[in-house]
Design an enzyme around this catalytic site. Sequence first.
Site, PDB file in Angstrom:
ATOM      1  N   TYR A  14       0.713  -1.152  -0.211  1.00 48.21           N
ATOM      2  CA  TYR A  14      -0.031   0.046   0.023  1.00 48.21           C
ATOM      3  C   TYR A  14       0.818   1.432   0.051  1.00 48.21           C
ATOM      4  O   TYR A  14       0.593   2.002   0.896  1.00 48.21           O
ATOM      5  CB  TYR A  14      -1.250   0.063   1.133  1.00 48.21           C
ATOM      6  CG  TYR A  14      -1.987  -1.036   1.150  1.00 48.21           C
ATOM      7  CD1 TYR A  14      -3.107  -0.777   0.632  1.00 48.21           C
ATOM      8  CD2 TYR A  14      -1.986  -2.490   1.601  1.00 48.21           C
ATOM      9  CE1 TYR A  14      -4.090  -1.613   0.164  1.00 48.21           C
ATOM     10  CE2 TYR A  14      -3.056  -3.226   1.212  1.00 48.21           C
ATOM     11  CZ  TYR A  14      -4.145  -2.850   0.642  1.00 48.21           C
ATOM     12  OH  TYR A  14      -5.027  -3.941   0.391  1.00 48.21           O
ATOM     13  N   TYR A 141     -11.723  -7.901   7.055  1.00 48.08           N
ATOM     14  CA  TYR A 141     -10.488  -8.042   6.261  1.00 48.08           C
ATOM     15  C   TYR A 141     -10.325  -9.450   5.911  1.00 48.08           C
ATOM     16  O   TYR A 141     -10.158 -10.178   6.908  1.00 48.08           O
ATOM     17  CB  TYR A 141      -9.335  -7.436   6.768  1.00 48.08           C
ATOM     18  CG  TYR A 141      -8.223  -7.460   5.682  1.00 48.08           C
ATOM     19  CD1 TYR A 141      -8.294  -6.633   4.819  1.00 48.08           C
ATOM     20  CD2 TYR A 141      -7.235  -8.581   5.909  1.00 48.08           C
ATOM     21  CE1 TYR A 141      -7.126  -6.829   3.807  1.00 48.08           C
ATOM     22  CE2 TYR A 141      -6.151  -8.594   5.130  1.00 48.08           C
ATOM     23  CZ  TYR A 141      -6.107  -7.665   3.990  1.00 48.08           C
ATOM     24  OH  TYR A 141      -5.085  -7.974   3.091  1.00 48.08           O
ATOM     25  N   ASP A 242     -12.558 -16.835   9.292  1.00 43.78           N
ATOM     26  CA  ASP A 242     -11.304 -16.578   8.794  1.00 43.78           C
ATOM     27  C   ASP A 242     -10.408 -16.516  10.056  1.00 43.78           C
ATOM     28  O   ASP A 242     -10.550 -15.390  10.723  1.00 43.78           O
ATOM     29  CB  ASP A 242     -11.503 -15.580   7.883  1.00 43.78           C
ATOM     30  CG  ASP A 242      -9.990 -15.158   7.556  1.00 43.78           C
ATOM     31  OD1 ASP A 242      -8.788 -15.533   8.165  1.00 43.78           O
ATOM     32  OD2 ASP A 242      -9.977 -14.060   6.642  1.00 43.78           O
ATOM     33  N   LYS A 271      -0.846 -17.025   7.950  1.00 41.61           N
ATOM     34  CA  LYS A 271      -0.101 -16.037   8.937  1.00 41.61           C
ATOM     35  C   LYS A 271       0.875 -16.808   9.706  1.00 41.61           C
ATOM     36  O   LYS A 271       1.989 -17.213   9.484  1.00 41.61           O
ATOM     37  CB  LYS A 271      -0.880 -15.015   9.740  1.00 41.61           C
ATOM     38  CG  LYS A 271      -1.227 -14.003   8.732  1.00 41.61           C
ATOM     39  CD  LYS A 271      -1.662 -12.703   9.308  1.00 41.61           C
ATOM     40  CE  LYS A 271      -1.821 -11.540   8.107  1.00 41.61           C
ATOM     41  NZ  LYS A 271      -2.926 -11.127   7.843  1.00 41.61           N
TER      42      LYS A 271
HETATM   43  C1  LIG Z   1      -3.728 -11.200   6.543  1.00 37.23           C
HETATM   44  C2  LIG Z   1      -5.064 -11.553   6.491  1.00 37.23           C
HETATM   45  C3  LIG Z   1      -5.372 -12.438   5.226  1.00 37.23           C
HETATM   46  C4  LIG Z   1      -4.801 -12.465   4.147  1.00 37.23           C
HETATM   47  O1  LIG Z   1      -3.551 -13.086   4.154  1.00 37.23           O
HETATM   48  P1  LIG Z   1      -2.460 -12.873   3.220  1.00 37.23           P
HETATM   49  O2  LIG Z   1      -1.259 -13.807   3.816  1.00 37.23           O
HETATM   50  O3  LIG Z   1      -1.616 -11.517   3.376  1.00 37.23           O
HETATM   51  O4  LIG Z   1      -2.808 -13.111   1.691  1.00 37.23           O
HETATM   52  C5  LIG Z   1      -6.896 -12.975   5.203  1.00 37.23           C
HETATM   53  N1  LIG Z   1      -7.581 -12.818   6.289  1.00 37.23           N
HETATM   54  C6  LIG Z   1      -7.206 -12.247   7.558  1.00 37.23           C
HETATM   55  C7  LIG Z   1      -8.254 -12.391   8.665  1.00 37.23           C
HETATM   56  C8  LIG Z   1      -5.849 -11.679   7.483  1.00 37.23           C
HETATM   57  O5  LIG Z   1      -5.647 -11.181   8.709  1.00 37.23           O
END
Ligand SMILES: *Cc1c(COP(=O)(O)O)cnc(C)c1O
Length: 426
Positions: A14, A141, A242, A271
């Site tokens: 970004y 997100y 997620d 992550k």
């Molecule tokens: C960081 C994140 C993503 C995306 O993961 P990337 O490895 O950056 O593609 C998706 N969902 C959540 C909740 C995140 O924190």
Amino acid sequence: MDLAFDRQHIWHPYTSTLTPLTCYPVSHSQGVYLYLEDETALVDGMSSWWSAIHGYNHPELNQAAHDQINKMSHVMFGGITHQPAIDVCKKLLAIAPNNLQHVFLADSGSVAVEVSLKMALQYWHAKGESRSKFLTLRHGYHGDTFAAMSVTDPDNSMHNLYKGFLPQHIFAQSPQGGFWQPWDESDIDDFREKIAQHHSQLAAVILEPIVQGAGGMRIYHPEFLRRVRQLCDEYNLLLILDEIATGFGRTGKLFACEHAEVQPDILCLGKALTGGYMTLSATLTTKKVADTVCGGEAGCFMHGPTFMGNPLACAVASASLDIIASGKWKQQVQQIESFFAKELVKFEAFEQVKQVRYLGAIGVIETHHSVNMEIIQALFVELGVWIRPFGRLIYIMPPYISQPEHLNKLLTAIKSALNTPECFNQ
Ligand SMILES: *Cc1c(COP(=O)(O)O)cnc(C)c1O
């Protein structure tokens, strides 16, 4: 390092090519410290975006990487399998909610989300129903690829830039009640109305359990998640959780959904999966979803990235899951949470501070004004910490191994920033 080249030619997350901001040259890292080229040591408050939970340059993770690279760093996953993939999937299934039985390995969090959405779409297609909408929350997100972005907060991710291309989904109000506040029954009203209105078109509900991360660092009441699960059951809908940011202990539970004692139909992980060593993600689902998907027209799940199940990443992830299995994370995260409960909440006294929020090893300060990134970042580095705020949010999620002295250093630096008017856009 050739910082002029970097400024001229390399895109960072970004950032603008017109007004590139300062980038700090990091040459190595150890434990909770990042070291700049000039040997300045910075206490890391970010865990490299939720990932480096055990700290940097970890001997066991290093060993796993060395051992694996000497055997095989990569091999295709189509028609071939290998021990590191079997090990990591076994360990994941052993700790994940026990209804989940099948693992799809991919290379990033965004792709894990794409995979989860495709699973839900194929699931309904196989059942002979055309369902193409997803219900999610504002301030969410889920990643930067298109399908992931389509369920991310429409304002934050500027959906207007992609009009005509980006699919339109349904957004319910995000919960207002905090984790530690009493549950307010009206918090679920908008979600309940939206699910009642749209359920026949919905392929799934997707959301971040308990903590909404990059969309606003909001920490909400577990009862909201319980109600979401109940409503999904009532309308016979799949629930995708997620946990890419929250997974592996960050919130004080191994998975955030445990705060509400609910199980997802599909779970996205990423992550911290490799302890921050390399990129790897996993999408887990139930036998019912997997078998339904594969019983459909395609006869299989239609996805298969080139680097799927990369052995090097799997081997490190497997070693990271061993560290997690030792159980030490629980006490470490608890200690960080106690520290936040005692010390971070004091920051509510600052004029600049609107609200303080914390859970597990996540501490958030919402300010009244947005930060001046260039100035606040320089101040943090001068004070020996690495904290990267955005908008009106100064937040930290330090490695689990952080000691009180490190946490104190992070908080002292934040205190200085709050006392420096230039750090904020008025
Ligand atoms: C960081 C994140 C993503 C995306 O993961 P990337 O490895 O950056 O593609 C998706 N969902 C959540 C909740 C995140 O924190």
